[in-house]
Design a protein around this motif. Structure first.
Motif, PDB file in Angstrom:
ATOM      1  N   THR A  85       0.829  -1.211   0.000  1.00  0.00           N
ATOM      2  CA  THR A  85       0.000   0.000   0.000  1.00  0.00           C
ATOM      3  C   THR A  85       0.862   1.259   0.000  1.00  0.00           C
ATOM      4  O   THR A  85       0.583   2.219  -0.739  1.00  0.00           O
ATOM      5  N   PHE A  86       1.916   1.261   0.828  1.00  0.00           N
ATOM      6  CA  PHE A  86       2.745   2.463   0.959  1.00  0.00           C
ATOM      7  C   PHE A  86       4.131   2.314   0.338  1.00  0.00           C
ATOM      8  O   PHE A  86       4.999   3.171   0.532  1.00  0.00           O
ATOM      9  N   TRP A  91       6.471   5.440   8.305  1.00  0.00           N
ATOM     10  CA  TRP A  91       5.786   6.583   8.921  1.00  0.00           C
ATOM     11  C   TRP A  91       6.720   7.503   9.695  1.00  0.00           C
ATOM     12  O   TRP A  91       6.349   8.628  10.020  1.00  0.00           O
ATOM     13  N   SER A  97       2.515  10.431   6.046  1.00  0.00           N
ATOM     14  CA  SER A  97       1.795   9.206   5.698  1.00  0.00           C
ATOM     15  C   SER A  97       1.253   8.487   6.926  1.00  0.00           C
ATOM     16  O   SER A  97       0.456   7.546   6.794  1.00  0.00           O
ATOM     17  N   ARG A  99      -0.890   9.070   9.496  1.00  0.00           N
ATOM     18  CA  ARG A  99      -2.319   9.007   9.784  1.00  0.00           C
ATOM     19  C   ARG A  99      -3.034   8.069   8.817  1.00  0.00           C
ATOM     20  O   ARG A  99      -3.865   7.256   9.221  1.00  0.00           O
ATOM     21  N   ARG A 100      -2.687   8.167   7.545  1.00  0.00           N
ATOM     22  CA  ARG A 100      -3.325   7.312   6.542  1.00  0.00           C
ATOM     23  C   ARG A 100      -2.910   5.856   6.725  1.00  0.00           C
ATOM     24  O   ARG A 100      -3.736   4.938   6.603  1.00  0.00           O
ATOM     25  N   ALA A 103      -4.732   4.303   9.573  1.00  0.00           N
ATOM     26  CA  ALA A 103      -6.155   4.059   9.273  1.00  0.00           C
ATOM     27  C   ALA A 103      -6.331   2.818   8.405  1.00  0.00           C
ATOM     28  O   ALA A 103      -7.344   2.109   8.518  1.00  0.00           O
ATOM     29  N   VAL A 104      -5.367   2.538   7.569  1.00  0.00           N
ATOM     30  CA  VAL A 104      -5.446   1.390   6.662  1.00  0.00           C
ATOM     31  C   VAL A 104      -5.208   0.077   7.401  1.00  0.00           C
ATOM     32  O   VAL A 104      -5.856  -0.937   7.115  1.00  0.00           O
ATOM     33  N   ASP A 148      -5.971   1.433  -2.746  1.00  0.00           N
ATOM     34  CA  ASP A 148      -5.042   2.464  -2.299  1.00  0.00           C
ATOM     35  C   ASP A 148      -5.390   2.948  -0.891  1.00  0.00           C
ATOM     36  O   ASP A 148      -6.403   2.559  -0.306  1.00  0.00           O
ATOM     37  N   ALA A 149      -4.534   3.813  -0.364  1.00  0.00           N
ATOM     38  CA  ALA A 149      -4.665   4.271   1.019  1.00  0.00           C
ATOM     39  C   ALA A 149      -5.899   5.132   1.245  1.00  0.00           C
ATOM     40  O   ALA A 149      -6.311   5.330   2.391  1.00  0.00           O
ATOM     41  N   ASP A 150      -6.484   5.644   0.190  1.00  0.00           N
ATOM     42  CA  ASP A 150      -7.707   6.432   0.338  1.00  0.00           C
ATOM     43  C   ASP A 150      -8.955   5.557   0.286  1.00  0.00           C
ATOM     44  O   ASP A 150      -9.968   5.878   0.915  1.00  0.00           O
ATOM     45  N   PRO A 153      -9.634   2.527   3.926  1.00  0.00           N
ATOM     46  CA  PRO A 153     -10.313   2.856   5.192  1.00  0.00           C
ATOM     47  C   PRO A 153     -11.825   2.979   5.062  1.00  0.00           C
ATOM     48  O   PRO A 153     -12.549   2.848   6.056  1.00  0.00           O
TER      49      PRO A 153
END
Length: 273
Positions: A85-86, A91, A97, A99-100, A103-104, A148-150, A153
């Protein structure tokens, strides 16, 4: 699952801590208790976490009061979030990155757990009648993990689980149908501290049962469905879990057992037994 052969790689549902940015040491919150020696807020790094993303007391977690850490399983979510994903951006080096990523992680963990159960059901020849549906569910769940990370969540994990669970139950019924005789139904039962020494639970439905502190010494748990069963401090000495359905390592790590406990070949005997 590979795109060409359709085969499933079991390692993809196993934690690879060396490829993860210690997400399980940061994302979850925990309170000072018998399982954790300190309070920690969600998204806050554990005080034992080093700059290299390694636990400073990993070999002494139980002795230091962090038993809860020893029974946690991310089912491979950590490395998938970190490396897929990242794309390997951690982090700490990329604080934007964090917070995202945090959440993932819990969503990915739930999806990876479902993949673990689907993979097991597909490995059971007796469940062949639903293998086609299981394979489709596996492919769709795996596709979701690659979002994706968006997107991740916002997934409705409860709805996804609700679509998969009937298939897992059907697979369980097909496998357990081969067990002759009466099969006990303890689905979701409160069996906390229950005296089940030597109990005949072969092929039983123990899905979601609370077996905290239960005496299961010498119990016959062969081919029992134990998905979601809580085995914390359950006494499994001498118990036979051969072929137990949907048994995961964290359930064994939370229980008590010894060298006479019979485990499936895919399971590891916990070090503290």
């Amino acid at each position: 699952m590979s795109g060409t052969s359709g085969t499933i790689d079991p390692s993809e549902q196993r934690a690879d801590c060396g490829s993860c940015f210690a997400l399980c040491c940061v994302v979850p919150a925990f309170a000072r208790s018998a399982d954790f020696a300190v309070d920690k807020g969600a998204g806050q790094a554990c005080p034992n976490l080093g700059g290299d993303f390694r636990c400073g007391i990993h070999t002494r977690l139980r002795d230091e009061g962090f038993k809860g850490c020893t029974v946690y399983d991310c089912f491979g979510a950590g490395q998938k979030v970190s490396q897929v994903t990242f794309l390997g951006r951690d982090w700490r080096q990329d604080p934007g990155s964090a917070r995202r990523m945090f959440a993932v992680f819990p969503v990915m963990r739930d999806l990876q757990e479902l993949l673990r159960y689907l993979a097991e059901a597909l490995a059971r020849p007796a469940a062949a009648a639903v293998h086609g549906e299981l394979r489709a569910a596996f492919a769709e769940t795996e596709r979701l993990t690659l979002g994706d990370a968006d997107t991740l969540p916002g997934l409705d994990v409860d709805a996804i689980r609700g679509g998969v669970n009937p298939l897992l139950l059907r697979a369980s019924e097909l496998v357990r149908a081969a067990v002759t005789g009466r099969k006990r139904d303890h689905r979701g039962a409160d069996l906390i501290g229950a005296r089940l020494k030597g109990a005949g639970l072969r092929g039983a439905n123990l899905r979601g049962a609370l077996l905290i502190g239960a005496d299961l010494r010498g119990a016959d748990l062969r081919t029992a469905d134990v998905i979601g069963a809580d085995f914390r401090d359950a006494d499994l000495r001498g118990a036979d879990l051969t072929g137990a359905l949907f048994l995961v390592q964290s359930q064994l790590d939370a229980a008590r057992g010894d060298r006479t406990t019979v485990l499936p070949d895919t399971m590891r005997r916990p070090a503290h037994w």
